[in-house]
Enzyme design. Structure first.
Site, short mmCIF file in Angstrom:
data_model
loop_
_atom_site.label_atom_id
_atom_site.label_comp_id
_atom_site.label_asym_id
_atom_site.label_seq_id
_atom_site.Cartn_x
_atom_site.Cartn_y
_atom_site.Cartn_z
N HIS A 40 0.87 -1.19 0.00
CA HIS A 40 0.00 0.00 0.00
C HIS A 40 0.90 1.23 0.00
CE1 HIS A 40 -3.96 -1.96 0.79
NE2 HIS A 40 -3.19 -2.89 1.33
N LYS A 76 -0.35 4.81 1.18
CA LYS A 76 -0.51 5.10 2.61
C LYS A 76 0.82 5.19 3.34
CE LYS A 76 -4.92 2.58 3.24
NZ LYS A 76 -5.04 1.86 1.95
N HIS A 110 -9.20 -7.91 -1.28
CA HIS A 110 -8.99 -8.08 0.15
C HIS A 110 -10.18 -8.91 0.67
CE1 HIS A 110 -6.05 -4.93 -0.27
NE2 HIS A 110 -5.87 -4.79 1.03
N ASN A 132 1.41 -3.06 4.49
CA ASN A 132 1.59 -1.66 4.88
C ASN A 132 2.92 -1.45 5.58
OD1 ASN A 132 -1.39 -2.43 4.94
ND2 ASN A 132 -1.52 -0.20 4.91
N GLU A 153 -10.41 -10.29 6.26
CA GLU A 153 -9.36 -9.76 7.14
C GLU A 153 -9.96 -9.56 8.53
OE1 GLU A 153 -5.94 -6.27 7.23
OE2 GLU A 153 -7.47 -6.22 5.68
#
Length: 445
Positions: A87, A90, A235, A336, A238
């Site tokens: 990601h 971000k 995704h 991330n 999760e």
């Protein structure tokens, strides 16, 4: 020291057999208990010219015109990494957007606030570029990044990606996936997003939470992808909620639509808390649909089962071993880095592999688990010449001093040598100070 010639030997290199391209029984027969084989590699004009069992050729000093060589003394050689789930948009906002309690819900809110306040073209570009510099220095060759596709700031993110994809084309292969709620694809806005992804040569995707209309949403996504010839990346699951079975719904939709593109599903955490019967039914559908699974152990370990003042009870990792035993492609990735979803990380796939090995017991035997950060994600990204070592393939290699897996995974290997087309690159990661000028960052000192 690495020879400066464009034609040289790497001698006495331990290579995981599973990372050698093609069927090489004469090499595989010499592997040790950890699946490592000692080989010599001939590098010529940026390509791997020859791979053979070490010391199986005459001593170079006895040759009429000996080539320069580097004796690795049993150190390992791997192909450059492939990081299939990141990601970058971000990344590296932690200094101005810390997660107050480390939970998933707080991460969502914190990122939304940061995007509204700070995400202009320069901000996103510089942070994404910082992530690319880290990845490149550590030895990554190809990256797939999810890009938030909702809100006004999303246009800036896609533009930053487009610029970086062009500027880094000789160093990194970059793929973009849109990250959006699937209900968006039932609207004209969602169709326009699919067109944008097609223009970028990207992958259509989104997050698929439990929803009463999820099957209809998935049907629309699959139609949009088929019309544009796009692959898919979702995704899914999760969560530690055993009633979350969206991976199964994705697989069922793929079979309904007889989808022939590549599908990847990330996280899939709830499989680990479902009954054996439920797991078996889901894995059967996933195998039929030829879906690849991406586990993100570091990020899920950080977020899952967070309760203040209580020790977490589970690791938030999907059923890696069971998936692989079913013949389903399984990979791991960095996810991330230094943002509210994961306060740490440096885009180093070796760190991901090292910690994943400890978290999910990917050792003894190591088997083909090294493929999970190299060959298998390259296959899922449809990059047949990446993530493997083979005759005629680019000499995009990483040289480690660690001779065994115990040595490789016990120290940081910060002194690794990264080769691109047979030439060593600068492996110095970017200085964090590069980001200090971005508005809102906490001053250090």
């Amino acid at each position: 020291m690495l020879p400066t010639s464009d034609h040289y030997w790497l001698l006495n290199a331990h290579v995981p057999v599973c990372l050698i391209a093609g069927d090489r029984p004469e090499i595989a027969a010499q592997q040790n208990a950890d699946g490592l084989v000692l080989v010599d590699l001939e590098i010529r004009t940026g390509l791997v010219e020859l791979i053979q069992v070490a010391r199986s050729r005459p001593n170079p000093t006895q040759e009429t015109s000996p080539l320069p060589s580097l004796d690795l003394q049993g150190g390992q050689v791997w192909p450059c990494f492939v990081d299939i789930h990141t990601h970058l948009d971000k990344g590296h906002i932690w200094e101005r957007a810390t997660n107050p309690d480390g939970t998933f819900a707080s991460a969502l809110i914190t990122v939304e606030k940061d995007a509204a306040q700070h995400w202009n073209l320069e901000d996103v570009y510089r942070r994404m570029e910082f992530g690319l510099k880290c990845s490149y220095a550590h030895g990554t060759r190809a990256i797939r990044t999810h890009i938030d596709a909702i809100g006004e700031f999303s246009q800036q993110s896609f533009e930053a990606f487009r610029l970086l994809q062009q500027e880094w084309r000789d160093r990194l292969i970059l793929q973009a996936v849109c990250l959006a709620p699937l209900e968006m694809f039932l609207t004209p806005e969602g169709e326009a997003l699919a067109d944008k992804i097609a223009e970028l040569g990207g992958v259509l995707g989104g997050f698929a939470p439990v929803h009463p209309e999820l099957d209809a949403q998935l049907d629309r996504v699959f139609v949009l992808a088929q019309e544009r010839g796009l692959n898919l990346d979702f995704h899914t699951d999760e969560t530690d909620d055993p009633d979350s079975k969206t991976l199964r719904q994705v697989a069922a939709a793929a079979l309904r639509h007889e989808f022939t593109g590549q599908i990847v599903c990330g996280h899939c955490c709830s499989l680990a808390v479902q009954s054996p019967t439920e797991v078996a039914e889901t894995l059967n559908l996933v195998q039929q649909a030829k879906i690849g699974i991406v586990s993100l152990p570091l990020c899920n370990l950080y977020l899952q089962d967070r309760v203040p003042q209580r020790t977490p009870r589970w690791r938030g990792v999907t059923l890696l071993h069971e998936l692989r035993q079913q013949g389903i492609p399984v990979v791991i990735a960095s996810d991330n880095c230094r943002d509210p979803f994961h306060g740490f990380g440096d885009h180093d796939c070796l760190e991901v592999f090292t910690l994943s090995t400890k978290i999910a017991h990917l050792d003894r035997p190591y088997g083909d688990w090294p493929r999970a950060i190299a060959t298998t994600p390259a296959d899922l990204m449809q990059l047949p010449d990446i993530g493997r070592i083979g005759v005629g393939l680019p000499a995009d290699l990483i040289l480690f001093k660690g001779r065994t897996f115990s040595e490789l995974l016990s120290r940081s290997q910060h002194d690794r040598i990264v080769l691109r087309s047979g030439r060593a690159i600068d492996t110095t990661p970017p200085d964090y100070a590069e980001l200090d000028h971005l508005r809102g960052f906490t001053e250090i000192g």
